[in-house]
Design a protein around this motif. Structure first.
Motif: not given
Length: 94
Positions: A32-59
């Protein structure tokens, strides 16, 4: 693997060293993360193709990670939340 290399802007004096070797501890299970020595970061991103076929959020950049306060961290870092030194650090490019 690259996440451990992202420089975080936070006062290290506000943290303690972990009591055990975290690598040994994490072999059996993720502790379990301990607040005295840990930081928690969340990543929530999805890489998808737009209607033209280009990737969105590829980086994925450091700015895509969101700090999640645990324990008393919301109060401890009030007015100066932990963040990455630069917003445009590339984590992964798909």
């Amino acid at each position: 693997h690259r996440l451990g290399l992202l420089p975080i802007k936070v006062n290290p004096v506000l943290f303690e060293y972990p009591p055990e070797d975290p690598v040994v501890t994490m072999i059996d299970s993720i502790p379990e993360a301990d607040p005295t020595f840990n930081l928690v970061f969340r990543l929530n991103i999805t890489c998808e193709r737009d209607p033209s076929g280009r990737l969105q959020n590829e980086t994925v950049y450091s700015r895509d990670l969101t700090w999640v306060p645990i324990g008393d961290q919301k109060e401890k870092f009030k007015g100066n939340p932990p963040k990455f030194v630069h917003d445009k650090i590339i984590i992964v490019k798909l």
